[in-house]
Design a protein around this motif. Structure first.
Motif, PDB file in Angstrom:
ATOM      1  N   VAL A   1     -68.436  20.917  40.988  1.00  0.00           N
ATOM      2  CA  VAL A   1     -68.893  19.750  40.236  1.00  0.00           C
ATOM      3  C   VAL A   1     -67.680  18.872  39.990  1.00  0.00           C
ATOM      4  CG1 VAL A   1     -70.127  18.960  38.179  1.00  0.00           C
ATOM      5  CG2 VAL A   1     -70.614  21.232  39.133  1.00  0.00           C
ATOM      6  N   SER A   2     -67.615  17.719  40.644  1.00  0.00           N
ATOM      7  CA  SER A   2     -66.385  16.921  40.667  1.00  0.00           C
ATOM      8  C   SER A   2     -66.284  15.912  39.528  1.00  0.00           C
ATOM      9  CB  SER A   2     -66.268  16.180  41.994  1.00  0.00           C
ATOM     10  OG  SER A   2     -67.304  15.222  42.125  1.00  0.00           O
ATOM     11  N   THR A   3     -67.197  15.977  38.564  1.00  0.00           N
ATOM     12  CA  THR A   3     -67.154  15.117  37.395  1.00  0.00           C
ATOM     13  C   THR A   3     -67.596  15.959  36.200  1.00  0.00           C
ATOM     14  OG1 THR A   3     -67.940  13.005  36.448  1.00  0.00           O
ATOM     15  CG2 THR A   3     -69.529  14.293  37.732  1.00  0.00           C
ATOM     16  N   LEU A   4     -67.610  15.370  35.024  1.00  0.00           N
ATOM     17  CA  LEU A   4     -68.165  16.054  33.855  1.00  0.00           C
ATOM     18  C   LEU A   4     -69.509  15.414  33.547  1.00  0.00           C
ATOM     19  CD1 LEU A   4     -67.835  18.141  31.570  1.00  0.00           C
ATOM     20  CD2 LEU A   4     -66.828  16.313  30.184  1.00  0.00           C
ATOM     21  N   PRO A   5     -70.620  16.034  33.945  1.00  0.00           N
ATOM     22  CA  PRO A   5     -71.925  15.438  33.671  1.00  0.00           C
ATOM     23  C   PRO A   5     -72.155  15.262  32.173  1.00  0.00           C
ATOM     24  CG  PRO A   5     -72.116  17.220  35.280  1.00  0.00           C
ATOM     25  CD  PRO A   5     -70.730  17.293  34.708  1.00  0.00           C
ATOM     26  N   GLU A   6     -72.924  14.244  31.838  1.00  0.00           N
ATOM     27  CA  GLU A   6     -73.296  14.077  30.429  1.00  0.00           C
ATOM     28  C   GLU A   6     -74.007  15.335  29.939  1.00  0.00           C
ATOM     29  OE1 GLU A   6     -73.731   9.371  29.632  1.00  0.00           O
ATOM     30  OE2 GLU A   6     -75.385  10.274  30.732  1.00  0.00           O
ATOM     31  N   PRO A   7     -73.994  15.571  28.596  1.00  0.00           N
ATOM     32  CA  PRO A   7     -74.398  16.884  28.073  1.00  0.00           C
ATOM     33  C   PRO A   7     -75.730  17.419  28.583  1.00  0.00           C
ATOM     34  CG  PRO A   7     -73.366  15.605  26.343  1.00  0.00           C
ATOM     35  CD  PRO A   7     -73.468  14.700  27.519  1.00  0.00           C
ATOM     36  N   GLU A   8     -76.774  16.608  28.568  1.00  0.00           N
ATOM     37  CA  GLU A   8     -78.078  17.119  28.988  1.00  0.00           C
ATOM     38  C   GLU A   8     -78.081  17.463  30.475  1.00  0.00           C
ATOM     39  OE1 GLU A   8     -81.642  18.743  28.643  1.00  0.00           O
ATOM     40  OE2 GLU A   8     -80.400  18.027  26.978  1.00  0.00           O
ATOM     41  N   ALA A   9     -77.376  16.662  31.271  1.00  0.00           N
ATOM     42  CA  ALA A   9     -77.317  16.939  32.703  1.00  0.00           C
ATOM     43  C   ALA A   9     -76.544  18.225  32.986  1.00  0.00           C
ATOM     44  CB  ALA A   9     -76.671  15.766  33.429  1.00  0.00           C
ATOM     45  N   LEU A  10     -75.454  18.447  32.260  1.00  0.00           N
ATOM     46  CA  LEU A  10     -74.693  19.681  32.447  1.00  0.00           C
ATOM     47  C   LEU A  10     -75.528  20.882  32.027  1.00  0.00           C
ATOM     48  CD1 LEU A  10     -72.035  20.979  33.287  1.00  0.00           C
ATOM     49  CD2 LEU A  10     -71.179  20.598  30.965  1.00  0.00           C
ATOM     50  N   ARG A  11     -76.285  20.712  30.963  1.00  0.00           N
ATOM     51  CA  ARG A  11     -77.165  21.803  30.520  1.00  0.00           C
ATOM     52  C   ARG A  11     -78.203  22.125  31.591  1.00  0.00           C
ATOM     53  NH1 ARG A  11     -81.223  21.829  25.192  1.00  0.00           N
ATOM     54  NH2 ARG A  11     -82.209  23.827  25.685  1.00  0.00           N
ATOM     55  N   GLU A  12     -78.814  21.112  32.156  1.00  0.00           N
ATOM     56  CA  GLU A  12     -79.826  21.348  33.186  1.00  0.00           C
ATOM     57  C   GLU A  12     -79.207  21.991  34.420  1.00  0.00           C
ATOM     58  OE1 GLU A  12     -81.875  17.735  34.013  1.00  0.00           O
ATOM     59  OE2 GLU A  12     -82.720  17.552  31.997  1.00  0.00           O
TER      60      GLU A  12
END
Length: 649
Positions: free
Chosen positions: A564-575
């Protein structure tokens, strides 16, 4: 942990009070269910008011008083705060800052970890304490020093740093190679030329800074081990600890924890932080992982602290919630700084179990309720442990290296990146351990790597073997870019990792400004992005949309390894992590929980914790008993504001 009890109590500093207060302290301790106190943490000047003098009478009376009332003593060596006479007589024991300025007495922790004089005095007072109290029936544990956090750039540290470097490199030629001193004409011809990384004209050599951080952790560890060995010689049957500070850069706690019988931590979630419960959970998970089982909350606050810009009290019920959350995550001891709130000194506005409001205050009433809770839980919960199926990799040396000057982005704060990934798993109800990159990983179904800029060859080989043996690996941005000497690896990422993830090339790193985001298919990325070229056999799961990286891979996978080459926003990272863990067969203890409710399994029991201010109804399949209330639960239960239930199947 100790006699199958949950220890409950805190730092007790009776030397700050007239002796007639002590009997009242004991009365209130018994009323609150306190079964353990820590004595002597900052008592060096009282125990040794002048060089070589010993005044133990007051401590004799306290030890006897505790034993007579059934309260165990965690006896501290007082070496965190040397008396003023030491600095006056021996200025070489005082540390110096990066500018060479002396750090004077008048506060605490004013010692050079490398001073041989300090170490001799510390050993002497420890020897006499161990000889005098080693056989005392009140003694249950040794607490060495307190919050080891001293830094020193002075002459004593310089001497010891050079010795440390000689042992590591054996020759200046090897050191020059490791530090890359061909850059900026920094080559060292003799050991005597080498200094700690003091104030410099411009950026310091990052490899030198990294080694100095390693040295500082090791120098402090030497201080700890010297005192630990003394007390173990006198009392081999008594466990020994020292208290870590969570997510503090000064100690490699993986290395330290192997030298403790009980791993303990000081944890102070900010009551105004809406995600304070997640922070408390993360520190619990990290400390349990260092311990490999039950652990100890050495310090927490019953109310406000005194060191934030604005020090908010804990609302009613929050202290109990955080304490029982720690028990749920493996703590066998819940203790505080401190027992009675000080009336003078720098911490008089730091709360105590007995606040300035006294025994009729809300704080003490809540403390007493918690003591009763712990007494009910202890026979069933103490010593219980539940293995996790997911591990988060964390490494102090990688953190140290990533803090260097001249890095791609000052906005990448390692603890916050790790917290974001832990938060995503916590919200999903997935129990996590922390693990070191070179450690055993085979027991985990999923391993996640939020961000490890520096990885050793051994760590990389370990990750490759983990995936080869059937494990699922999810890795965050800018991982594996440097080796143990902070030397950038060819291609900007180790070639073995690039092959593992299906990355053909890392063309450029594209860090983002504060508040900036990059569009991806299905979510927005924050903090960081990368210009990657995927290998032919890689599966691109998510691509960047628009901008300079349009159409390039943001998330890609090869087999069981995902990058994962970025830090997804919280809900996206959770999913994202929820999908990975579900596919690997990882399930939370209970599903379908209301927002803000956490379920944690410890042994045979499930703790339900409501992090919200409003009551909630929780569906609980089957029949259960609540260990806290004694109620029988059929199908559902109501958790009140900051409510907790502990379900027996």
């Amino acid at each position: 942990m100790i006699n199958e009890r949950l220890l409950f109590g805190g730092d007790y500093n009776p030397e700050q009070w007239p002796e007639e207060v002590w009997s009242d302290d004991v009365r209130l301790m018994k009323q609150a269910g306190v079964n353990s106190v820590t004595l002597g943490v900052f008592s060096w000047a009282k125990l040794e008011p002048r060089p070589g003098a010993r005044e133990f009478g007051w401590l004799d009376r306290l030890m006897d008083l505790m034993h007579e009332n059934g309260i165990g003593v965690v006896l501290a060596t007082p070496t965190a705060s040397p008396p003023p006479w030491m600095g006056k007589l021996h200025p070489e024991t005082l540390p110096r800052d990066e500018d060479g300025r002396t750090v004077w007495w008048g506060s605490r922790q004013q010692f050079s970890h490398s001073s041989l004089v300090y170490r001799r005095y510390a050993a002497a007072i420890t020897e006499d304490l161990a000889a005098r109290y080693g056989s005392h029936p009140a003694l249950t544990m040794w607490h060495i020093n307190n919050e080891y956090c001293t830094h020193d750039w002075g002459d004593e540290a310089a001497r010891a740093f050079r010795d440390w470097l000689r042992a590591k490199y054996t020759s200046t030629e090897a050191l020059n190679e490791a530090w890359g001193t061909a850059f900026w004409s920094q080559r060292y011809d003799s050991w005597e030329e080498i200094l700690p990384p003091r104030r410099a004209q411009y950026m310091k050599n990052p490899a030198q800074v990294l080694d100095f951080k390693r040295f500082t952790s090791d120098a402090l560890l030497e201080c700890y081990l010297a005192e630990r060995d003394i007390v173990v010689r006198h009392t081999p049957h008594i466990p020994v600890t020292t208290n870590f500070m969570p997510f503090w850069t000064g100690q490699d706690a993986w290395k330290w924890s192997g030298h403790e019988d009980i791993v303990s931590v000081d944890v102070y979630p900010d009551p105004k932080d809406p995600w304070a419960g997640q922070y408390n959970a993360m520190i619990g998970d990290m400390t349990r992982s260092q311990a490999g089982g039950p652990w100890m909350v050495m310090e927490q606050a019953a109310g406000p602290v005194n060191w934030r810009g604005v020090n908010h009290p804990k609302p009613p019920g929050l202290n109990r919630l955080f304490s029982l959350q720690s028990v749920a995550r493996g703590a066998d001891a819940i203790c505080y700084f401190q027992w009675r709130q000080s009336r003078q000194g720098s911490e008089k506005y730091h709360s105590g179990m007995v606040s300035h409001a006294g025994e009729h205050g809300r704080t003490f009433r809540e403390v007493a309720r918690l003591g009763a809770d712990l007494a009910r839980l202890a026979p069933e919960v103490a010593g219980a442990h539940s293995p996790s199926q997911v591990a988060i990799l964390h490494d102090w040396e990688s953190w140290w290296a990533g803090q260097q000057d001249g890095r791609p982005s000052v906005h990448v704060e390692y603890p916050e990146v790790v917290r974001a990934w832990h938060h995503a798993l916590w919200e999903e109800g997935v129990a996590t351990d922390f693990a070191r990159p070179e450690g055993a990983l085979g027991a985990y179904a999923v391993v996640v790597v939020p961000h490890l800029y520096l990885l050793t060859d051994a760590a990389i080989d370990n990750l490759l073997a983990y995936v080869r043996d059937g494990g699922t690996l999810v890795c965050g941005f800018h991982t594996g870019a440097a080796d143990e000497d902070d030397r950038v690896r060819p291609g900007g990422m180790d070639a073995r990792l690039r092959e593992l993830f299906g990355i053909r090339t890392v063309q450029e790193w594209w860090p983002l400004d504060a508040g900036e985001a990059v569009e991806c298919e299905g979510f927005r990325g924050t903090l960081w992005s990368e210009e990657l070229e995927a290998a032919a056999d890689a599966e691109v799961l998510v691509r960047y949309k628009g901008g300079e990286l349009d159409g390039l891979p943001a998330v890609l996978r090869r087999g069981r390894a995902q990058y994962v080459s970025t830090l997804p926003e919280p809900e996206a990272l959770r999913e994202l992590l929820a999908g990975v863990t579900r596919e690997a067969g990882v399930r939370p203890p209970l599903s379908g929980l209301p927002a803000g409710v956490e379920a944690v399994r410890r042994g045979a029991f499930v703790f339900l914790l409501n992090h919200g201010r409003d009551p909630v109804t929780v569906d609980v399949p089957g029949s259960h008993d609540d260990l806290l209330s004694g109620a029988s639960i059929e199908g559902s239960l109501v958790l009140g504001r900051y409510g907790v239930a502990v379900l027996r199947p």
